[in-house]
Write an enzyme that holds these catalytic residues in place. Structure first.
Site, PDB file in Angstrom:
ATOM      1  N   ASN A 109       4.601  -4.994   5.296  1.00 61.59           N
ATOM      2  CA  ASN A 109       4.756  -6.068   6.265  1.00 61.59           C
ATOM      3  C   ASN A 109       6.212  -6.239   6.681  1.00 61.59           C
ATOM      4  OD1 ASN A 109       2.043  -6.400   5.850  1.00 61.59           O
ATOM      5  ND2 ASN A 109       2.253  -8.208   4.539  1.00 61.59           N
ATOM      6  N   ASP A 111       7.089  -9.146   8.248  1.00 58.13           N
ATOM      7  CA  ASP A 111       7.208 -10.574   8.551  1.00 58.13           C
ATOM      8  C   ASP A 111       8.213 -11.302   7.666  1.00 58.13           C
ATOM      9  OD1 ASP A 111       5.793 -10.918   6.092  1.00 58.13           O
ATOM     10  OD2 ASP A 111       3.870 -10.921   7.157  1.00 58.13           O
ATOM     11  N   HIS A 126       8.686  -0.780   5.548  1.00 53.68           N
ATOM     12  CA  HIS A 126       8.750  -0.708   7.012  1.00 53.68           C
ATOM     13  C   HIS A 126       9.820  -1.629   7.599  1.00 53.68           C
ATOM     14  CE1 HIS A 126       4.324   0.845   7.175  1.00 53.68           C
ATOM     15  NE2 HIS A 126       5.188   1.788   6.850  1.00 53.68           N
ATOM     16  N   CYS A 159      30.704  -5.320  20.216  1.00 50.94           N
ATOM     17  CA  CYS A 159      30.951  -4.096  20.971  1.00 50.94           C
ATOM     18  C   CYS A 159      30.029  -4.066  22.183  1.00 50.94           C
ATOM     19  CB  CYS A 159      30.758  -2.855  20.093  1.00 50.94           C
ATOM     20  SG  CYS A 159      29.034  -2.464  19.718  1.00 50.94           S
ATOM     21  N   THR A 199      -5.314  -1.410   4.179  1.00 47.49           N
ATOM     22  CA  THR A 199      -6.290  -0.323   4.276  1.00 47.49           C
ATOM     23  C   THR A 199      -5.765   0.957   3.636  1.00 47.49           C
ATOM     24  OG1 THR A 199      -5.432   0.169   6.488  1.00 47.49           O
ATOM     25  CG2 THR A 199      -7.410  -1.211   6.350  1.00 47.49           C
ATOM     26  N   GLY A 225     -13.064  -5.881   2.408  1.00 44.42           N
ATOM     27  CA  GLY A 225     -13.760  -4.684   2.863  1.00 44.42           C
ATOM     28  C   GLY A 225     -13.387  -3.443   2.077  1.00 44.42           C
TER      29      GLY A 225
END
Length: 257
Positions: A109, A111, A126, A159, A199, A225
């Protein structure tokens, strides 16, 4: 209320663990009101953007270099889904767990919720949407949200360059420091591993969970799931992350230190 299989066993194993590894994806932020899309593309339902390109192209390193205004436009839309949201009970339990047992968090994530909740041993594989770097001089700054960015791409204050979020765009390499930390954790080993709200389609996310059986670690998946790593789970908690981790924390409290 459905039971969480092996909850007491999990609590006992955690309290005896040398290290716990927690792997998280978008699903852990669902209780904060964020969408549980896979990567960025879910926000666009696999349709072309108004720029006539797939979202994976618009959010690529190549387009960021060639036409940063396009990439920034879509990053700002993603940021808007986070604006005003806060870490939920799942993030808070993980941060609190680090106070009791050595715990490493590997998250996809961007966030920033794990950090805001207080997690320290954190691998943001990430990146973080709110950490900005100048593409030319290396200037760095942190923003609370994008409301203060009146021009996109935002100019560097030092800059003639422009800022970009410290996130991994499509076609870009993962941050070396994050990979090195993950490799070190896998080499040192862990006794309990969680896969929460992901997933697990990326190999570097799936592998630490999939190899748990080879090392004797207890593998728990928290996801309503089926996923790419479900077959590797010793225990499957088909629940939302906040509910499952709140009940786990209660079980840990009943056992004490």
């Amino acid at each position: 209320m459905d039971t969480l299989p092996g909850l007491e066993e999990t609590a006992a194993r955690i309290l005896e663990a040398r290290r716990v590894l927690v792997i998280t994806g978008a699903g852990i932020s669902a209780d904060s009101g964020l969408p549980t899309y896979r990567g960025f593309g879910g926000l666009y339902n696999d349709e072309l953007t108004e720029d006539g390109m797939p979202i994976e192209v618009a959010l690529s390193g190549e387009v960021m270099r060639r036409d940063p205004a396009i990439t920034w436009k879509h990053l700002a839309r993603i940021e808007a889904t986070c604006r005003g949201a806060r870490p939920n009970a799942a993030h808070e339990v993980i941060a609190a767990l680090q106070e009791r047992v050595p715990t490493t968090v590997l998250t996809q994530n961007i966030d920033g919720f794990h950090r805001r909740a207080g997690s320290r041993d954190l691998i943001e594989i990430h990146g973080d949407l709110f950490e900005l770097d100048c593409t030319h001089c290396g200037h760095h700054e942190t923003v609370a949200d994008y409301s203060q960015l009146t021009v996109l791409p935002p100019p560097c204050p030092h800059c003639l360059g422009h800022l970009r979020p410290r996130v991994v765009l499509f076609g870009e390499a993962l941050p070396r420091a994050a990979i090195q930390r993950l490799e070190a954790v896998m080499q040192e080993g862990y006794d309990v591993v969680f896969s929460i709200g992901t997933t697990s389609v990326f190999p570097y996310i799936a592998q630490p969970f999939a190899i748990a059986g080879e090392t004797g670690a207890l593998a728990i998946e928290v996801n309503p799931g089926d996923t790419a790593v479900s077959r590797h789970a010793d225990l499957r908690w088909r629940s939302g992350a906040a509910e499952a981790l709140t009940r786990l924390w209660r079980a840990l409290g009943e056992r004490g230190n």
